[in-house]
Design a protein around this motif. Sequence first.
Motif, PDB file in Angstrom:
ATOM      1  N   ALA A  12     -49.415 -19.972 -37.560  1.00  0.00           N
ATOM      2  CA  ALA A  12     -50.225 -21.126 -37.252  1.00  0.00           C
ATOM      3  C   ALA A  12     -49.844 -21.571 -36.467  1.00  0.00           C
ATOM      4  O   ALA A  12     -50.325 -22.088 -35.858  1.00  0.00           O
ATOM      5  N   ALA A  13     -48.176 -21.754 -36.128  1.00  0.00           N
ATOM      6  CA  ALA A  13     -47.915 -22.583 -35.969  1.00  0.00           C
ATOM      7  C   ALA A  13     -48.271 -22.178 -34.590  1.00  0.00           C
ATOM      8  O   ALA A  13     -48.229 -22.910 -33.307  1.00  0.00           O
ATOM      9  N   VAL A  14     -47.947 -20.743 -34.336  1.00  0.00           N
ATOM     10  CA  VAL A  14     -48.067 -20.343 -32.590  1.00  0.00           C
ATOM     11  C   VAL A  14     -49.153 -20.333 -32.176  1.00  0.00           C
ATOM     12  O   VAL A  14     -49.000 -20.953 -31.656  1.00  0.00           O
ATOM     13  N   VAL A  15     -50.678 -20.019 -32.761  1.00  0.00           N
ATOM     14  CA  VAL A  15     -52.132 -21.033 -32.103  1.00  0.00           C
ATOM     15  C   VAL A  15     -52.033 -22.019 -32.432  1.00  0.00           C
ATOM     16  O   VAL A  15     -52.583 -23.030 -31.290  1.00  0.00           O
ATOM     17  N   ILE A  16     -51.559 -23.498 -32.751  1.00  0.00           N
ATOM     18  CA  ILE A  16     -51.354 -24.146 -32.806  1.00  0.00           C
ATOM     19  C   ILE A  16     -50.838 -24.754 -31.725  1.00  0.00           C
ATOM     20  O   ILE A  16     -51.481 -26.011 -31.044  1.00  0.00           O
ATOM     21  N   ALA A  17     -49.383 -24.870 -31.522  1.00  0.00           N
ATOM     22  CA  ALA A  17     -48.372 -24.735 -30.721  1.00  0.00           C
ATOM     23  C   ALA A  17     -47.811 -23.952 -30.011  1.00  0.00           C
ATOM     24  O   ALA A  17     -47.088 -23.762 -29.834  1.00  0.00           O
ATOM     25  N   PRO A  18     -48.748 -23.320 -28.751  1.00  0.00           N
ATOM     26  CA  PRO A  18     -48.857 -21.776 -28.125  1.00  0.00           C
ATOM     27  C   PRO A  18     -46.980 -21.767 -27.241  1.00  0.00           C
ATOM     28  O   PRO A  18     -46.501 -20.984 -26.709  1.00  0.00           O
ATOM     29  N   LYS A  19     -47.374 -23.540 -26.504  1.00  0.00           N
ATOM     30  CA  LYS A  19     -46.553 -23.324 -25.416  1.00  0.00           C
ATOM     31  C   LYS A  19     -44.800 -24.302 -25.906  1.00  0.00           C
ATOM     32  O   LYS A  19     -44.232 -24.366 -25.187  1.00  0.00           O
ATOM     33  N   TYR A  20     -45.048 -24.077 -27.410  1.00  0.00           N
ATOM     34  CA  TYR A  20     -43.754 -25.443 -27.591  1.00  0.00           C
ATOM     35  C   TYR A  20     -42.454 -24.610 -27.798  1.00  0.00           C
ATOM     36  O   TYR A  20     -42.381 -23.316 -27.701  1.00  0.00           O
ATOM     37  N   ARG A  21     -41.846 -24.951 -27.201  1.00  0.00           N
ATOM     38  CA  ARG A  21     -40.573 -24.247 -27.212  1.00  0.00           C
ATOM     39  C   ARG A  21     -39.128 -24.642 -28.242  1.00  0.00           C
ATOM     40  O   ARG A  21     -38.738 -25.509 -28.761  1.00  0.00           O
ATOM     41  N   VAL A  22     -38.783 -23.074 -28.960  1.00  0.00           N
ATOM     42  CA  VAL A  22     -38.073 -23.435 -29.876  1.00  0.00           C
ATOM     43  C   VAL A  22     -36.229 -23.272 -28.881  1.00  0.00           C
ATOM     44  O   VAL A  22     -35.747 -23.072 -28.087  1.00  0.00           O
ATOM     45  N   LEU A  23     -35.873 -24.422 -29.838  1.00  0.00           N
ATOM     46  CA  LEU A  23     -34.540 -24.571 -29.330  1.00  0.00           C
ATOM     47  C   LEU A  23     -34.467 -24.858 -27.629  1.00  0.00           C
ATOM     48  O   LEU A  23     -33.727 -24.069 -26.983  1.00  0.00           O
ATOM     49  N   PRO A  24     -34.691 -25.489 -27.208  1.00  0.00           N
ATOM     50  CA  PRO A  24     -34.951 -25.922 -26.218  1.00  0.00           C
ATOM     51  C   PRO A  24     -34.238 -26.174 -25.033  1.00  0.00           C
ATOM     52  O   PRO A  24     -33.738 -26.006 -23.752  1.00  0.00           O
ATOM     53  N   ALA A  25     -32.625 -27.029 -26.223  1.00  0.00           N
ATOM     54  CA  ALA A  25     -31.915 -27.195 -25.130  1.00  0.00           C
ATOM     55  C   ALA A  25     -30.900 -26.058 -25.068  1.00  0.00           C
ATOM     56  O   ALA A  25     -30.306 -25.776 -23.976  1.00  0.00           O
ATOM     57  N   LEU A  26     -30.770 -24.941 -25.913  1.00  0.00           N
ATOM     58  CA  LEU A  26     -30.347 -23.871 -25.285  1.00  0.00           C
ATOM     59  C   LEU A  26     -31.369 -23.077 -24.626  1.00  0.00           C
ATOM     60  O   LEU A  26     -29.991 -22.334 -23.845  1.00  0.00           O
ATOM     61  N   MET A  27     -32.756 -23.097 -24.500  1.00  0.00           N
ATOM     62  CA  MET A  27     -32.815 -21.988 -24.000  1.00  0.00           C
ATOM     63  C   MET A  27     -33.158 -22.520 -22.384  1.00  0.00           C
ATOM     64  O   MET A  27     -32.925 -22.060 -21.461  1.00  0.00           O
ATOM     65  N   GLY A  28     -32.328 -24.210 -22.200  1.00  0.00           N
ATOM     66  CA  GLY A  28     -33.067 -24.869 -21.439  1.00  0.00           C
ATOM     67  C   GLY A  28     -31.229 -24.538 -20.236  1.00  0.00           C
ATOM     68  O   GLY A  28     -31.327 -24.355 -18.922  1.00  0.00           O
ATOM     69  N   ALA A  29     -30.529 -23.850 -21.635  1.00  0.00           N
ATOM     70  CA  ALA A  29     -29.351 -23.699 -20.594  1.00  0.00           C
ATOM     71  C   ALA A  29     -29.522 -21.886 -19.478  1.00  0.00           C
ATOM     72  O   ALA A  29     -27.859 -21.965 -19.287  1.00  0.00           O
ATOM     73  N   PHE A  30     -30.215 -20.906 -19.975  1.00  0.00           N
ATOM     74  CA  PHE A  30     -30.150 -20.161 -18.928  1.00  0.00           C
ATOM     75  C   PHE A  30     -31.500 -20.896 -18.060  1.00  0.00           C
ATOM     76  O   PHE A  30     -32.240 -20.378 -17.958  1.00  0.00           O
ATOM     77  N   PRO A  31     -31.084 -19.358 -17.227  1.00  0.00           N
ATOM     78  CA  PRO A  31     -31.918 -19.784 -16.222  1.00  0.00           C
ATOM     79  C   PRO A  31     -32.984 -19.230 -15.987  1.00  0.00           C
ATOM     80  O   PRO A  31     -33.256 -18.025 -16.596  1.00  0.00           O
ATOM     81  N   SER A  32     -34.543 -19.635 -15.762  1.00  0.00           N
ATOM     82  CA  SER A  32     -35.553 -19.478 -16.129  1.00  0.00           C
ATOM     83  C   SER A  32     -36.045 -18.053 -14.507  1.00  0.00           C
ATOM     84  O   SER A  32     -37.022 -17.897 -15.078  1.00  0.00           O
ATOM     85  N   GLY A  33     -35.891 -18.348 -14.056  1.00  0.00           N
ATOM     86  CA  GLY A  33     -36.807 -17.990 -12.288  1.00  0.00           C
ATOM     87  C   GLY A  33     -35.097 -16.938 -12.014  1.00  0.00           C
ATOM     88  O   GLY A  33     -34.057 -16.673 -12.443  1.00  0.00           O
ATOM     89  N   SER A  34     -35.502 -16.214 -10.382  1.00  0.00           N
ATOM     90  CA  SER A  34     -35.193 -15.619 -10.275  1.00  0.00           C
ATOM     91  C   SER A  34     -34.708 -16.366  -8.817  1.00  0.00           C
ATOM     92  O   SER A  34     -33.804 -15.610  -7.864  1.00  0.00           O
ATOM     93  N   SER A  35     -34.438 -17.807  -9.339  1.00  0.00           N
ATOM     94  CA  SER A  35     -33.850 -17.579  -7.439  1.00  0.00           C
ATOM     95  C   SER A  35     -31.916 -17.832  -7.478  1.00  0.00           C
ATOM     96  O   SER A  35     -31.650 -17.866  -6.438  1.00  0.00           O
ATOM     97  N   HIS A  36     -32.057 -17.765  -8.666  1.00  0.00           N
ATOM     98  CA  HIS A  36     -30.200 -17.315  -9.037  1.00  0.00           C
ATOM     99  C   HIS A  36     -29.838 -15.599  -7.760  1.00  0.00           C
ATOM    100  O   HIS A  36     -30.253 -14.658  -8.567  1.00  0.00           O
TER     101      HIS A  36
END
Length: 190
Positions: free
Chosen positions: A161-185
């Motif tokens: 239900a949580a995923v259906v209501i907010a599918p783009k919500y990022r859990v632990l955004p500070a931790l996940m933001g610390a990792f590169p998300s693209g292939s530019s590196h």
Amino acid sequence: MAMHAVEKERTPRLSLGEERNMVTHLLVVNLSVFILVQFTDIIYKMENMPALSFERSVLENIRVPAHFSEFITHPWTLVSAMFVHTRVIDIVSNMIWLWGFGTFLQQQAGHRRILPVYLFGALTGFVFYLAAMNLVPPFMAIRSGAFMAGAQASVMALAVAAVVIAPKYRVLPALMGAFPSGSSHSFTSP
């Protein structure tokens, strides 16, 4: 006199957290049932009763049995089993996930949505369990003495239900933001 009546109406009732916090209420019920089951087991052991006695007289009456014929004689287990945990690892993990997904869902959808999702998830899980154990031949071979109990299906329903209501919500955004998300590196050495 009117002032005294107004003050009496504003006196808050004893509550664990907010009055409209269904997640807290579910946590308290689950933990209370766990403590009650463990206390009952301790009493049985103190009375030198065999472990099988506790299993037969207590647990068989609060867990969903795999045999449909046994379930028909214990239909209340659909409700009791969703709150019954017998192992510490089960209660701890389920309550962590209940708190995490339940709190998020409660913030997004409101406290009135939590209990119906919790109950529907448990009932759906138990129905699928009974169907599988009584209709799928490999499961039919292992259903003797099998049972289902715990909040796993309810917690999964809250997570879905949580995923259906907010599918783009990022859990632990500070931790996940610390990792590169693209292939530019580039990770090549000089």
